[in-house]
Motif scaffolding. Sequence first.
Motif: not given
Length: 655
Positions: A366-384
């Motif tokens: 459970x997190x905030x949209x602002x965090x999700x937008x930061x993750x998007x900016x950092x790129x998929x490679x991190x979660x992947x």
Amino acid sequence: MSESIQSLLESVSKENRSFPPTPEFAEKARVRSMEEYEAEYQRSIDDPEAYWAEIASELHWFKPWDRVLNEDEKPFFKWFEGGKTNLAYNCIDRHIENGDRNKAALIWEGEPGDSRVLTYFDLYREVNQFANALKKLGVGKGDRVALYLPMIPELAIATLACARIGAVHTVIFAGFSSNSIRDRVLDCGARCVITADGGWRRGQILNLKSIVDEAVEGVDCIQEVIVVKRGHGDPFPCRIKEGRDHWYHRIVQDQSIHCEPEQLDSEDMLFLLYTSGTTGKPKGIIHTVGGYMVYAYQTTKVVFDMRKEDVYWCTADIGWITGHSYILYGPLQNAASVVMYEGAPNSPDNGRFWDIVEKYGVTIFYTAPTAIRAFMKWGEKWPNAKDLSSLRLLGTVGEPINPEAWIWYHKVIGADRCPIVDTWWQTETGGILLSPLPGATPTKPGSATLPLFGIDAAVLDDEGNEQKAGILAIRKPWPGILRGIYGDPQRFKDTYWCKWNGEYYFPGDGARTDEDDYFWILGRVDDVVNVSGHRIGTAELESVFIEHPSVAESAVIGVAHEIKGQGLVAFITVRENATADEKLEKELKDLVIKSIGKFAVPEKLIFSGDLPKTRSGKIMRRLLRDIAEGKALGNVTTLADPSVVETLRKKYQEQ
Ligand code: PRX
């Protein structure tokens, strides 16, 4: 329709994609279909008292209530009147009695990589020892206790210990300044502050104790400062003031591991949480024991479909309402294993959150949209790079989520498999009011969808007529609703109950509904700005700027921001003999840090000769917003001096 709503509407996308729950999820869910949702919803609206009584009976009461809902002194509602209970007991003892004593309650991860797991019995022991220590110091039922702590287990323990003995906790987010602490402590007359000699954030230790020292200097009501040892005396030693300050580890060490839970009245105060409003002074939102307890329990159970097998992680800080209801009170009442993380999402690198999900096998995130937008900016490679297959459900909270961020979250984090619950609520509501139920509701990116059980929501115009787009309103009281503003009953009535003659609760948000009666939240309609999910009152900032001798006038507005959702822009008019230069800009930013905290520093400070005003002298903020967002100016007919906006626009473009 008000102009601010109209401009909010323009920004809403024409999103019409729909994502039904997967059959695998729905099959096992608590609420499995829209038919089930609709039937239960109808029941909860037709006979709310019967509905809530049934839910409340799933919890422990020392004495049952006499009356479910008392509306005699509306809007000062009372829930479960006459009932006696204890929230800490329902979070801990109940599970120990049910055979879950050895189950992980808190799974804590420190930023430097240290970790601690507390079983339900560990939590029982630690909460009781600290509760006994508080009692020994003389802290008891009704005393206000301020907590200014990093996200360490002692924050959870101390909060629960207060709930156990009936002391009223007021948690102050550790990003607030000493002035903010002082204001809050004075407003509620706190007798005790609990803090730490450090806390980690992006590799740095925060010197919380010295901030508290400054805050309580000369504050008579404070009798004790309790200090948790988290730092190592390095880089700054911790000053202990004889007679006032106590090390946490010393005062708990000889305490009994049992502490009788106080049998509290359902309407006894549980906590105060300060939040920004439309005027300069933050308000102490009052929540009481019984109703809040039942509401946090039930919403967690249905929105997060929570089971005791779940490893649940909410990334909020306990200093905000999300942490109160959905790190502590909701999940613990549901016997989940709750992950708690101390530090920043990008420490030591941008993959830290996914590291934690993999390490502990997190099932609900459970997190905030602002965090999700930061993750998007950092790129998929991190979660992947991590194994996120344990996840089964995702949630968001705090601000509207843009469809692009929703889709990214669904695809990259949820592997197109996990439902997303976009949960709309507020400090004042105690728990979630609008949200999909993950096994039932087809979701639409950007919509908080439908009201939860017992919530009668509508979209109205200023006169109280139902509209497709307008202002969100809630008709009936629900158990988790705020009971007041500390020390200011009139402000409580004026803020939340005046808009439609006391018939509806006014949350201050714009909304629209679509052809499926789904709700789409459009953002605030008042002078509150939502920066990265943090509520900041523009008037609060303006009153800070005006303290500076060089400032004649200021106007603060919220503007769209790519990551933060909204950012702050301050327009400042300086006094005749003052110079608007970089030095002044720095002084003003420092003043905000000192008065509120770093998170409230505006993105931009614009020095302006004058501000656009109506002929009666009212600042036209919507024109400032148009300038800041580079839009065509809206209606300017009421403007006293049209040249002011042109000058400002030029200035803004130059910056
Ligand atoms: O504007 C709404 C926004 O956050 C405000 C409440 O802020 P606060 O009391 O700090 O609580 C935040 C966490 C519950 C609301 O008035 N908000 C919260 N959740 C959403 C939201 N806006 C849109 N969608 C949401 N899911």
